[in-house]
Write an enzyme that holds these catalytic residues in place. Structure first.
Site, PDB file in Angstrom:
ATOM      1  CG  ASP A 151      29.011 -16.808 -13.503  1.00  0.00           C
ATOM      2  OD1 ASP A 151      30.078 -16.225 -13.615  1.00  0.00           O
ATOM      3  OD2 ASP A 151      29.079 -17.712 -12.453  1.00  0.00           O
ATOM      4  CG  ASP A 205      25.022 -23.298  -3.937  1.00  0.00           C
ATOM      5  OD1 ASP A 205      26.088 -23.357  -4.542  1.00  0.00           O
ATOM      6  OD2 ASP A 205      24.273 -22.845  -4.197  1.00  0.00           O
ATOM      7  CG  HIS A 226      27.321 -22.286  -7.490  1.00  0.00           C
ATOM      8  ND1 HIS A 226      26.987 -21.316  -6.695  1.00  0.00           N
ATOM      9  CD2 HIS A 226      28.484 -22.044  -7.336  1.00  0.00           C
ATOM     10  CE1 HIS A 226      27.420 -20.156  -6.157  1.00  0.00           C
ATOM     11  NE2 HIS A 226      28.646 -20.445  -6.760  1.00  0.00           N
ATOM     12  CD  GLU A 265      23.022 -20.994  -7.011  1.00  0.00           C
ATOM     13  OE1 GLU A 265      23.752 -21.748  -6.783  1.00  0.00           O
ATOM     14  OE2 GLU A 265      23.038 -19.887  -6.728  1.00  0.00           O
TER      15      GLU A 265
END
Ligand code: PGA
Length: 241
Positions: free
Chosen positions: A67, A136, A138, A143
């Site tokens: 990413d 979270d 991810h 996400e």
């Protein structure tokens, strides 16, 4: 799924570096899927050390990063381009032409995403994908959401990711709110997946990811379905398992 518990962060990093190193020794022209963040820093440090000793040769390796933030130049100190060069590529003999990260500065971001998937395809696919996990759940910047996104795409970062990444920026306002990430299908198509995880703050999400429902609300949960999935964690991260 194989789980290896390491005593601490350094041991986790050494074990992960061992697996990456074995991959490159067995297949010198490996395609490595690489990750940024605090977790893999020790792994890269260890690999650099072994490279300097003459134990690993990266000259035929291709790297595909997961990413990149949108809107940061490659020279920006918090861009993932910068991170990867500073913490890994500048210290090993990887061919610069074989280094790939998504282009977060492209005018046409949709085209940049399509081009990145085509590039991954052209390499023949990822042999070993290194991953961290966000608090979270991810992976890459996939996400939590209503559906697994298969291909490279633009994503709006969650509040929790922005908060967590504020530690790398002068203030929360300076954290980019969007990024490009490879999709879940690309990650799942890697021949091997190596997830590294450390610290108490990851213990709950790791347990849920490995043993909870498989759901896009917790993107890492899909890794349960991968046929060659290894997790290396320190005692704190494994404390709830
Ligand atoms: P971290 O990030 O390694 O900085 O904890 C992990 C991730 O967000 O994937």
């Amino acid at each position: 799924m194989r789980l290896y518990k390491a005593g601490n962060y350094n041991e986790m990093s050494r074990m992960a570096a061992n697996i990456i190193s074995a991959q490159v020794i067995i297949k010198p022209a490996s395609v490595l899927g690489l990750a940024t963040g605090g977790t893999p820093l020790g792994t890269y440090k260890q690999l650099i050390e072994w490279y300097k000793k003459g134990d690993i040769d990266f000259s035929e390796v291709t790297s595909i990063n997961l990413d990149e933030y949108i809107g940061l130049s490659n020279a920006h100190r918090q861009s993932y381009h910068y991170f990867m060069h500073e913490n890994f590529f500048n210290h090993i003999n990887i061919n610069p032409n074989n280094i790939h990260l998504p282009d977060g500065t492209a005018n046409d971001l949709e085209k940049a995403c399509i081009d990145y998937d085509a590039l991954i395809n052209d390499t023949g696919g990822i042999d070993l994908q290194l991953l961290g996990i966000g608090t979270d759940g991810h992976i890459g910047f996939n996400e939590p959401g209503p559906a697994f996104e298969p291909t490279t795409h633009v994503v709006s970062l969650t509040e929790s990711t922005i908060k967590s990444n504020t530690r790398f920026f002068s203030s929360e306002e300076n954290v980019p709110k969007k990024a490009i990430t490879v999709g879940i299908r690309t990650i799942m198509q890697a021949k091997k997946i190596l997830l590294i995880v450390n610290g108490n703050n990851k213990a709950d999400i790791l347990k849920e990811a490995l043993y909870g429902c498989i759901t896009p609300a917790l993107p890492a949960s899909i890794l349960q379905l991968h046929p060659d999935f290894t997790v290396i964690g320190d005692e704190e991260a494994f404390s709830k398992l």
